[in-house]
Design an enzyme around this catalytic site. Structure first.
Site, PDB file in Angstrom:
ATOM      1  N   THR A  74     -33.255  27.344  29.242  1.00  0.00           N
ATOM      2  CA  THR A  74     -34.518  26.613  29.388  1.00  0.00           C
ATOM      3  C   THR A  74     -34.485  25.332  28.550  1.00  0.00           C
ATOM      4  O   THR A  74     -35.398  25.044  27.784  1.00  0.00           O
ATOM      5  CB  THR A  74     -35.724  27.478  28.988  1.00  0.00           C
ATOM      6  OG1 THR A  74     -35.617  27.801  27.602  1.00  0.00           O
ATOM      7  CG2 THR A  74     -35.781  28.749  29.805  1.00  0.00           C
ATOM      8  N   ASN A 110     -42.869  22.302  18.569  1.00  0.00           N
ATOM      9  CA  ASN A 110     -42.583  23.074  17.364  1.00  0.00           C
ATOM     10  C   ASN A 110     -41.432  22.488  16.554  1.00  0.00           C
ATOM     11  O   ASN A 110     -41.216  22.859  15.408  1.00  0.00           O
ATOM     12  CB  ASN A 110     -42.253  24.521  17.757  1.00  0.00           C
ATOM     13  CG  ASN A 110     -42.591  25.507  16.658  1.00  0.00           C
ATOM     14  OD1 ASN A 110     -43.590  25.342  15.962  1.00  0.00           O
ATOM     15  ND2 ASN A 110     -41.768  26.525  16.500  1.00  0.00           N
ATOM     16  N   ASN A 161     -46.335  20.870  30.010  1.00  0.00           N
ATOM     17  CA  ASN A 161     -44.933  20.963  29.600  1.00  0.00           C
ATOM     18  C   ASN A 161     -44.552  22.355  29.117  1.00  0.00           C
ATOM     19  O   ASN A 161     -43.371  22.641  28.917  1.00  0.00           O
ATOM     20  CB  ASN A 161     -44.626  19.933  28.510  1.00  0.00           C
ATOM     21  CG  ASN A 161     -45.636  19.934  27.374  1.00  0.00           C
ATOM     22  OD1 ASN A 161     -46.695  19.316  27.488  1.00  0.00           O
ATOM     23  ND2 ASN A 161     -45.321  20.630  26.291  1.00  0.00           N
ATOM     24  N   CYS A 194     -38.647  19.984  30.611  1.00  0.00           N
ATOM     25  CA  CYS A 194     -39.958  19.928  31.255  1.00  0.00           C
ATOM     26  C   CYS A 194     -40.212  18.555  31.864  1.00  0.00           C
ATOM     27  O   CYS A 194     -40.766  18.432  32.966  1.00  0.00           O
ATOM     28  CB  CYS A 194     -41.054  20.283  30.255  1.00  0.00           C
ATOM     29  SG  CYS A 194     -41.068  19.243  28.768  1.00  0.00           S
ATOM     30  N   ARG A 250     -42.477  29.733  22.416  1.00  0.00           N
ATOM     31  CA  ARG A 250     -43.524  29.288  23.337  1.00  0.00           C
ATOM     32  C   ARG A 250     -43.134  29.537  24.794  1.00  0.00           C
ATOM     33  O   ARG A 250     -43.891  30.141  25.552  1.00  0.00           O
ATOM     34  CB  ARG A 250     -43.793  27.777  23.146  1.00  0.00           C
ATOM     35  CG  ARG A 250     -44.297  27.378  21.780  1.00  0.00           C
ATOM     36  CD  ARG A 250     -45.678  27.919  21.485  1.00  0.00           C
ATOM     37  NE  ARG A 250     -46.670  27.478  22.445  1.00  0.00           N
ATOM     38  CZ  ARG A 250     -47.751  28.177  22.773  1.00  0.00           C
ATOM     39  NH1 ARG A 250     -47.957  29.377  22.238  1.00  0.00           N
ATOM     40  NH2 ARG A 250     -48.635  27.707  23.639  1.00  0.00           N
ATOM     41  N   THR A 280     -35.857  10.549  24.823  1.00  0.00           N
ATOM     42  CA  THR A 280     -35.918  11.569  25.860  1.00  0.00           C
ATOM     43  C   THR A 280     -34.644  11.498  26.684  1.00  0.00           C
ATOM     44  O   THR A 280     -34.156  10.403  26.999  1.00  0.00           O
ATOM     45  CB  THR A 280     -37.143  11.389  26.789  1.00  0.00           C
ATOM     46  OG1 THR A 280     -37.071  12.365  27.838  1.00  0.00           O
ATOM     47  CG2 THR A 280     -37.188  10.008  27.418  1.00  0.00           C
ATOM     48  N   GLY A 281     -34.108  12.650  26.996  1.00  0.00           N
ATOM     49  CA  GLY A 281     -32.912  12.696  27.829  1.00  0.00           C
ATOM     50  C   GLY A 281     -33.236  12.842  29.305  1.00  0.00           C
ATOM     51  O   GLY A 281     -32.340  12.986  30.137  1.00  0.00           O
TER      52      GLY A 281
END
Length: 481
Positions: free
Chosen positions: A258, A320, A453, A289, A138, A347-348
């Site tokens: 990324t 995904n 995102n 993101c 993506r 979430t980090g």
């Protein structure tokens, strides 16, 4: 003549002016490497209607639309100047000119405002910098679209190759098809052809070699004429320095990840800490993101009000990594059907704030819920401030930050009363402040931050790559002339 007739005549006049702007914008871009913006939004390769809609965005400044009749004189003035590579914002020119009381002509004011990009002050046009994408999912495909789009002037970044694992018969045809059509982001803007014999995808004239390899050690990029390239790893398979160093093969000079980096890998959020990248740094991360979405507004709030503590709750589109239907997954909850459930997960992003914004001493906690939408998320940033304020003050401050501050490419601002997530698909900002949802009570402020995102994050990645490659050109005018 009726009101309807007046409105239609006015529209046709503006449409004609916008149409005449297109070749001027295109010529500046192709011949002088100048990107024409309107309040941080590029007008290059835009349609007549898109140019008019972008002008309408200026309602957020003074409550009324910025007309092409106001910006066209500045564009014409730019075509008479000896400009070098730069980005020039017509919206800022028009706004600053209206506030200027010296009685200068448009031509005089424009020449002064962009003097840093003219004559002896011009910077040299850069030689194209080779870029390699490792992985083509993506984010990889969206970054590819952006790189191809930005290659229009023939300078800057040049996508040379994509590295993927072999996928069987017609692999390259299928990958080209995924680049050409996207269920969320729409059709590729241009033409794509496939040269199967030479394993090459040709997009808008850019020949991109598709290299098949199961491991970085299998590739010698110099065999494909690639030199001193920046490799963008969008697989997330390697996230520490040792793993990412495997990409430093012949032909590769730097590696950009990324995903959040681990250990001593610098986590970079463009607009906030990209200027801390050391010239000799070969490996860096663009963080996540969500980190990109919350760090710029968090910095803006800390700069003005001081932040004592905070909590971020992200309501995130599914990814995904989750399953379409209930099935085994190594992580808790993510094995449950993504399109059918809200899924609590970790979430980090909160812990990553410290890497991107080390001067912020406030503790930031975080949690996340995945929800059944394929793209666009929202971060709810709940902050305890160092001083009391009002909703009106914070509203006006964040609006001004989005329009005139160094963070204007990262932070957008919307006053739309009925905005929903799908409205922000394709946003090039790291996050968008929802003015209508903003809550302030004394020293407590709650910000609602939309973010694409996928695409918004990909734009941040490309900005980092432009910076480390030396092709991030300066923007004019400054906020004051």
């Amino acid at each position: 003549m009726t009101v309807n007739d007046d409105s239609f005549t006015n529209w046709k006049n503006r449409e004609e002016i916008a149409e005449s702007m297109i070749p001027l914008i295109g010529k500046l871009h192709r011949e002088q490497d100048v990107t024409v913006l309107l309040h941080s939004r590029s007008l290059v390769n835009k349609s007549v209607v898109s140019i008019l809609k972008t002008h309408r965005f200026a309602r957020q400044i003074a409550g009324e639309e910025l007309s092409v009749t106001e910006t066209m004189p500045f564009l014409k003035a730019l075509t008479t100047l000896d400009l070098g590579p730069s980005q020039i914002d017509l919206g800022m020119l028009a706004t600053l000119y209206q506030a200027d009381e010296r009685g200068l002509s448009v031509e005089e004011f424009t020449a002064e405002a962009v003097a840093g990009a003219t004559g002896a002050n011009k910077i040299d046009r850069r030689e194209p910098r080779d870029v390699v994408l490792y992985g083509f999912g993506r984010i990889g495909r969206l970054v590819a679209r952006l790189l191809i789009e930005k290659a229009g002037s023939g300078n800057g970044l040049r996508l040379r190759a994509i590295v993927v694992r072999g996928g069987g018969a017609q692999d390259i045809v299928k990958r080209a098809s995924l680049l050409r059509r996207d269920s969320i982001h729409g059709q590729f803007q241009g033409t794509i052809t496939v040269d199967e014999d030479n394993s090459t995808i040709i997009a808008n004239g850019n020949a991109v070699k598709v290299i098949y390899a199961d491991d970085p050690s299998q590739v010698d990029y110099t065999e494909y004429g690639i030199r001193d390239a920046i490799l963008i790893d969008n697989t997330g398979k390697w996230r520490d320095r040792a793993g990412l160093s495997e990409h430093l093969r012949p032909g590769i000079e730097k590696v950009v990840l990324t995903a959040p980096g681990k250990g001593d890998v610098p986590n970079i959020v463009h607009g906030v800490n990209h200027d801390t990248i050391k010239p000799d740094e070969q490996i860096l991360s663009c963080a996540s993101c969500t980190t990109n979405a919350i760090v710029p507004p968090l910095k803006a709030m800390d700069d003005e009000y001081g932040v004592l503590r905070g909590h971020v709750e992200t309501v995130h589109s599914f990814t995904n990594d989750q399953n379409l239907l209930d099935n085994y997954h190594k992580a808790e909850r993510r094995g449950r059907s993504a399109p059918l459930n809200m899924v609590i997960t970790e979430t980090g992003a909160a812990s990553a704030v410290a890497k991107a914004l080390p001067d912020l001493k406030a503790p930031i906690s975080g949690s996340s819920i995945r929800v059944p939408v394929p793209d666009v998320s929202i971060a709810i940033l709940n902050l305890q401030l160092a001083r009391e304020t009002t909703r009106e003050e914070v509203h006006d401050y964040l609006r001004d930050v989005s329009l005139t501050s160094p963070l204007k490419r990262q932070i957008d601002f919307t006053t739309a009363p009925d905005a929903v997530s799908s409205d922000f698909i394709g946003s090039r900002h790291a996050s968008i402040v929802d003015a209508g949802a903003l809550k302030v009570d004394g020293d407590n402020a709650i910000l609602y931050l939309w973010y694409d995102n996928e695409f918004g994050y990909s734009c941040q990645v490309v900005r980092v790559v432009q910076y480390v490659s030396g092709v991030e050109y300066p923007t004019y005018p400054a906020t004051a002339v």
